[in-house]
Design an enzyme around this catalytic site. Sequence first.
Site, PDB file in Angstrom:
ATOM      1  N   ASP A  89      33.495  32.237  -6.920  1.00 29.57           N
ATOM      2  CA  ASP A  89      33.733  30.817  -7.404  1.00 29.57           C
ATOM      3  C   ASP A  89      32.476  30.388  -7.219  1.00 29.57           C
ATOM      4  O   ASP A  89      31.345  30.673  -6.660  1.00 29.57           O
ATOM      5  CB  ASP A  89      34.795  30.088  -6.482  1.00 29.57           C
ATOM      6  N   GLU A 151      35.529  30.083  -1.889  1.00 31.85           N
ATOM      7  CA  GLU A 151      34.682  29.881  -0.712  1.00 31.85           C
ATOM      8  C   GLU A 151      34.078  28.458  -0.860  1.00 31.85           C
ATOM      9  O   GLU A 151      33.823  27.857   0.242  1.00 31.85           O
ATOM     10  CB  GLU A 151      33.400  30.932  -0.650  1.00 31.85           C
TER      11      GLU A 151
END
Length: 391
Positions: A89, A151
């Site tokens: 991400d 994350e």
Amino acid sequence: MSANANNPAQQPPGIREMLTRLISLPSVSSASPNWDQSNEAVVQTLAEWLRPLGFKTELMPVPGAPGKFNLIATLGSGPGGLVLSGHTDTVPYDDKRWQSDPFTLTERDDRWYGLGTCDMKGFFALAIEAARDLVGQPLKQPLILLATADEESSMNGARALAEAGRPQGRYAVIGEPTSLKPIRMHKGIMMERLVFQGQSGHSSNPALGRNALEGMHEAMGELLALRGDWQARFQNPSFEVQVPTLNLGCIHGGDNPNRICGRCELHFDLRPLPGMQMAELRQAILDRLQPVARQRELDLEFSPLFDGVPPFETAADAELVRVCEQLTGHRAEAVAFATEAPWLQQLGLETLVMGPGSIDQAHQPDEYLALSQVQPTVTVLRQLIQRFCLE
């Protein structure tokens, strides 16, 4: 979902083409639903490139997070081996502040620009390039490529892996941007919410209410005193800021100067050093604040804004630390930013953070990966694979 194939005719593309493709796949994660996106296209693409190299690929849905997946790709078998780990991400972006399209890999000034180039889609392209030579080689220990979700927002991908006990392995390198310097410890992050509920009333007579703002003023004094106590007790010279920090970040309370404040809310963050336990810190805060609430007859609500990231430390004499210091020529360091390392450590993996690019470019407009970092990273990753999977 799992698949396994080994077709040398369908090798993954080159580094630049891989990174171009990864950057073109939006995978923002955010606590704001307006920004949050699935990472499925990214992990599916990585899996498609890894299968022809002989990797067995598994897409693991993150519980309670529709559209979010971890990828566990394994080459070889056995109880030990090396995990190369990264998150798929990115943070949200403001394209008006970018000089080029965040989703188009753009080369200028010997740099590759794009959202996620250094934090941290670039690491996957370099790790796959390093693994390319392994086709047909007999591995003594497995190589595992791990790609996680969320994350940048919740760490829920890494949490799900720890709860599932996956992956198994011996050593793990997380390719966060560290300018290819080994990082063996970082502080934790806690973001906390404190609410005092009192009773509003006419300000001409304090007896008509219970002032939550005055209670919060006293509570902030207690928090700052507690910060002083912690900073006197805990220091670590490996960090640039050698003490734990506590920052009073934002406060909201009351509605009018002539009304007693009935409710006040404070948000603060705490960055503990390795060795400090988050549950003990929260209890110490409660022990200081509950007497304030009782004395002032205020209702107290205290809760984390998110679950937090524990501090992380791997011993200076650990084998992985020694090997990475030898390969890079840099002593292992400490950083203030947090990573998924604590959850890989919970899995029993000797863990270290080391990857291409600089954290100074992460979370910024015109994020980039310097081309001078590309080949050295591939070389170091090949040497790590040689050391922990082949020898």
